[in-house]
Every structure is written in structure tokens, then in C-alpha cells.
Design an enzyme around this catalytic site. Structure first.
Site, PDB file in Angstrom:
ATOM      1  N   THR A  23       0.643  -1.289  -0.030  1.00 56.26           N
ATOM      2  CA  THR A  23       0.184   0.084   0.064  1.00 56.26           C
ATOM      3  C   THR A  23       1.033   1.191  -0.114  1.00 56.26           C
ATOM      4  O   THR A  23       1.954   1.191   0.289  1.00 56.26           O
ATOM      5  CB  THR A  23      -1.033   0.111   1.179  1.00 56.26           C
ATOM      6  OG1 THR A  23      -0.033   0.147   2.475  1.00 56.26           O
ATOM      7  CG2 THR A  23      -1.962  -1.195   1.225  1.00 56.26           C
ATOM      8  N   ASP A  24       0.176   2.413  -0.279  1.00 61.89           N
ATOM      9  CA  ASP A  24       0.708   3.664  -0.170  1.00 61.89           C
ATOM     10  C   ASP A  24       0.544   4.327   1.104  1.00 61.89           C
ATOM     11  O   ASP A  24      -0.221   3.588   1.922  1.00 61.89           O
ATOM     12  CB  ASP A  24       0.373   4.595  -1.499  1.00 61.89           C
ATOM     13  CG  ASP A  24      -1.219   4.813  -1.349  1.00 61.89           C
ATOM     14  OD1 ASP A  24      -1.914   4.607  -0.247  1.00 61.89           O
ATOM     15  OD2 ASP A  24      -1.882   5.300  -2.117  1.00 61.89           O
ATOM     16  N   ALA A  25       0.918   5.391   1.280  1.00 60.95           N
ATOM     17  CA  ALA A  25       0.772   6.017   2.793  1.00 60.95           C
ATOM     18  C   ALA A  25      -0.773   6.217   3.129  1.00 60.95           C
ATOM     19  O   ALA A  25      -0.934   6.185   4.348  1.00 60.95           O
ATOM     20  CB  ALA A  25       1.346   7.669   2.427  1.00 60.95           C
TER      21      ALA A  25
END
Length: 148
Positions: A23-25
Site C-alpha cells: 500500500t501507499d501512505a
């Protein structure tokens, strides 16, 4: 797992859990990771067909490489989602393999991929798909152009 649907079409199903590293942030799957999920599912499909990538490389000195990939991103997958990659072999050519893959969360399509793989020798030149691999894929191939 490979199974036949009521229509007679063969489909490979492979579960994938979304981990933090995917995932991203914001906790949403980074777009390129859908390609990794699809790659893992295709690798496992080949293994279940009895012809793994590593065996093909070792015995035939051939490998598959993605020659073309078209992706439609439909919904976001998130941290801890349990996804399923559904793969169908659409066509097996002399040195190519076309597949449709759908990444799903429950009943929702998250991403759809049209993938063309090329069979290559160590020098990166196209070579015919080996007969044993072709035979395994033929048992799995179906003619519909749609993945549910």
C-alpha cells in the site's frame, strides 16, 4: 486452484492478501502492485498445470516475458483486503500466450488485465512454446473473451 465453471470454461483462482508493503501512505494498494498480484497468479497457474517457470527455464532454456499488458483499475483495494486473482487463458499462439485476469474483492472487480506473454530464449528472441507447455495450456484454454 484450477476449476471448471458451469459453462465449461477453465479458470484459475489465486487468493492474495493485501499487506502493508503493498500500500501507499493512505493504505491503498499502489497501482503497480496489481501487476505483481497478477504475475504471482500466473506463476501459480503454470505450476498447477505441471509446468513451472523455473522448470521451463532449466530444461528448455526458455521463459515467458510480458510483451503487452492493458490494465483497467476499477476500484481501490486496501490494507488487509482479501483479493482473488482469476485467470483465463484466451489464446495460445506459436510463441505467445494471451490471458485475461480479474482481481476481485468479494463480488467486486478491482482491476482487469489483458496480458500477452512472449516465449523467449536466453538471448531474448521469440521461440515456440514447448510442446509440453502447449499441451498443459490447451487443457486450460477457453474461447470466451470475458472473465467474470
Amino acid at each position: 486452484m484450477i476449476e471448471r465453471e458451469a459453462s465449461g470454461a477453465a479458470i484459475h483462482r489465486w487468493p492474495i492478501r493485501v499487506y502493508y508493503e503493498d500500500t501507499d501512505a493512505g493504505g491503498i494498494v499502489y497501482y503497480a502492485n496489481y501487476l505483481k498480484f497478477a504475475e504471482r497468479a500466473r506463476t501459480e497457474m503454470m505450476r498447477e498445470l505441471g509446468t513451472s517457470h523455473s522448470e521451463m527455464t532449466r530444461t528448455e532454456e526458455l521463459s515467458f516475458a510480458v510483451a503487452r499488458c492493458e490494465v483497467d483499475y476499477l476500484k481501490s483495494a486496501r490494507l488487509d483486503d482479501l483479493l482473488e486473482v482469476r485467470t483465463r487463458v484466451v489464446e495460445v499462439g506459436g510463441a505467445t500466450l494471451d490471458a485475461l485476469q480479474v482481481i476481485r474483492r468479494n463480488e467486486d472487480d478491482v482491476a482487469r488485465l489483458k496480458v500477452r506473454l512472449a516465449c523467449l530464449n536466453r538471448d531474448g528472441r521469440p521461440k515456440r512454446i514447448p510442446a509440453v507447455v502447449r499441451a498443459a495450456l490447451a487443457r486450460f484454454q477457453q474461447s470466451e473473451k470475458r472473465v467474470d
